[in-house]
Design an enzyme around this catalytic site. Structure first.
Site, PDB file in Angstrom:
ATOM      1  N   LYS A   1      66.884  31.135  29.685  1.00  0.00           N
ATOM      2  CA  LYS A   1      66.758  30.596  28.371  1.00  0.00           C
ATOM      3  C   LYS A   1      65.973  31.239  27.096  1.00  0.00           C
ATOM      4  CE  LYS A   1      65.586  26.363  28.802  1.00  0.00           C
ATOM      5  NZ  LYS A   1      64.746  26.867  29.688  1.00  0.00           N
TER       6      LYS A   1
ATOM      7  N   GLU B   1      69.376  18.572  40.024  1.00  0.00           N
ATOM      8  CA  GLU B   1      67.934  18.416  39.820  1.00  0.00           C
ATOM      9  C   GLU B   1      67.578  17.024  38.954  1.00  0.00           C
ATOM     10  OE1 GLU B   1      65.604  19.928  36.918  1.00  0.00           O
ATOM     11  OE2 GLU B   1      66.845  21.826  36.679  1.00  0.00           O
TER      12      GLU B   1
HETATM   13  N1  PSU Z   1      65.346  24.755  31.508  1.00  0.00           N
HETATM   14  C1  PSU Z   1      65.843  23.645  30.939  1.00  0.00           C
HETATM   15  N2  PSU Z   1      65.663  22.541  31.282  1.00  0.00           N
HETATM   16  C2  PSU Z   1      64.946  22.206  32.220  1.00  0.00           C
HETATM   17  C3  PSU Z   1      64.271  23.137  32.732  1.00  0.00           C
HETATM   18  C4  PSU Z   1      64.291  24.420  32.616  1.00  0.00           C
HETATM   19  O1  PSU Z   1      66.598  24.251  29.917  1.00  0.00           O
HETATM   20  O2  PSU Z   1      64.746  21.054  32.289  1.00  0.00           O
HETATM   21  C5  PSU Z   1      63.323  22.662  33.935  1.00  0.00           C
HETATM   22  C6  PSU Z   1      64.095  23.204  35.187  1.00  0.00           C
HETATM   23  O3  PSU Z   1      63.792  21.769  36.138  1.00  0.00           O
HETATM   24  C7  PSU Z   1      63.091  24.153  35.638  1.00  0.00           C
HETATM   25  C8  PSU Z   1      61.965  23.902  35.294  1.00  0.00           C
HETATM   26  O4  PSU Z   1      63.088  24.285  37.338  1.00  0.00           O
HETATM   27  O5  PSU Z   1      61.990  23.481  33.858  1.00  0.00           O
HETATM   28  C9  PSU Z   1      60.907  25.243  35.076  1.00  0.00           C
HETATM   29  O6  PSU Z   1      59.692  24.668  34.599  1.00  0.00           O
HETATM   30  P1  PSU Z   1      58.615  25.838  34.773  1.00  0.00           P
HETATM   31  O7  PSU Z   1      58.724  26.886  33.754  1.00  0.00           O
HETATM   32  O8  PSU Z   1      57.258  25.152  34.771  1.00  0.00           O
HETATM   33  O9  PSU Z   1      58.475  26.541  36.115  1.00  0.00           O
END
Ligand code: PSU
Ligand code: MN
Length: 301
Positions: free
Chosen positions: A156, A22
């Site tokens: 996380k 990604e």
């Molecule tokens: N967790 C991480 N690093 C990241 C992300 C999540 O440790 O860069 C990124 C990933 O691309 C994930 C996104 O899909 O954040 C999720 O964002 P949201 O919580 O806004 O859906």
């Protein structure tokens, strides 16, 4: 180029040991230059393990399955990209913008190229304080919709872990521990949460993915690969830092798609750079396992 022409150009990679990567983590998850260094190290780890890396992103409205080194450097350096999840795909392509794809959006695009394996660091989930904010990442729903299998280092610790696990169960998503029977918590290699499914080899994972296909489930598994022990951070120490970061976020009034990037950024400072080192190590380790899995799947065909 119209979107129709763009999609026609996407190659069918089902006969390759392909691994998707990604780009939101590149533009919104880590600072420069560590982000670029990490992205290129992931590609290398995949190749070394017998796979082929395809970093996915959107350049000037065009979907790219396999960014060049220059494009990765450009995105990572200038960070001029919109964070693109499922709902943003029509907008970013229509407006001709640069877009970095989240787990959900990367799954959707990987599927267009028939890629079965996708390695990342962390996924989105149910956030702490969900009762107030209703903040549940689009990522969670995507696993049930799109049959791309995602390797991460566990939910996380900035998330509400029990609720994230319950959500995945409700959505019918397979959650499989790779060489672990406990849920790893991203920065920390283990936890008290038990898993129902676990494997010890890429071949076992490949067999499970094959069976999901035969059953016609059309959904992806979430594979949890713990951060290597030497990079694992103490859970209660990390929890303190996370609480501090969340307090800062509330004070700054951060909501919506800005929440995850904000917390990741604050944690780098609050942990004196330790969270970044751990983040880089686990992403690369997931890329390696992605390469092994893609090679195992390729062998089974
Ligand atoms: N967790 C991480 N690093 C990241 C992300 C999540 O440790 O860069 C990124 C990933 O691309 C994930 C996104 O899909 O954040 C999720 O964002 P949201 O919580 O806004 O859906
Ligand atoms: Mn969210």
């Amino acid at each position: 180029m119209t979107l129709e022409e763009n999609l026609k150009q996407i190659t069918d990679l089902s006969d390759r040991p392909a691994v998707a990567l990604e780009t939101t983590v590149l533009t919104h998850g880590m600072p420069y230059p560590q982000n670029v260094e990490c992205a290129l190290a992931c590609e290398e780890a995949i190749r070394k393990a017998g796979g082929e890396p395809y970093t996915i992103g959107i350049i000037k409205g065009q979907i790219k399955i396999g960014l060049s080194k220059e494009e990765i450097e450009e995105l990572g350096k200038n960070m001029q990209a919109m964070k693109v999840s499922r709902r943003d795909l029509p907008y970013v392509t229509a407006q001709g913008l640069n877009g970095s794809t989240t787990v959900a959006a990367t799954m959707i695009l990987a599927k267009m190229a028939h890629i079965k394996v996708f390695s990342t660091g962390g996924i989105g989930g149910v956030h702490r304080g969900f009762n107030e904010t209703m903040d549940v990442s689009t990522d969670l729903g995507e696993f049930a919709k799109t049959d791309v299998n995602v390797i991460c280092a566990g939910p996380k610790a900035i998330l509400d872990i029990p609720r994230t696990l319950e959500y995945l169960e409700t959505a019918g998503v397979e959650v499989i521990g790779y060489k672990t029977k406990k849920v790893p918590l991203f920065y920390t290699s283990t936890s008290n949460y038990d898993l129902d499914q676990w494997v010890d080899s890429p071949e076992e994972l490949a067999h499970i993915i094959h069976n999901a296909d035969v059953l016609g489930l059309k959904q992806g598994a979430l594979i949890l690969n713990p951060v290597p022990e030497e990079y694992s951070l103490d859970a209660s120490w990390m929890d303190e830092k996370i609480k501090e970061a969340i307090a800062m976020m509330e004070k700054d009034g951060i909501t919506g798609k800005r929440v995850t990037p904000y917390l990741l950024d604050k944690l780098v400072g609050l942990t004196g750079g330790n969270s970044l080192k751990t983040n880089m190590a686990l992403i690369e380790n997931n890329a390696r396992v992605g390469g092994l899995l893609a090679a195992a799947l390729h062998k089974m065909r």
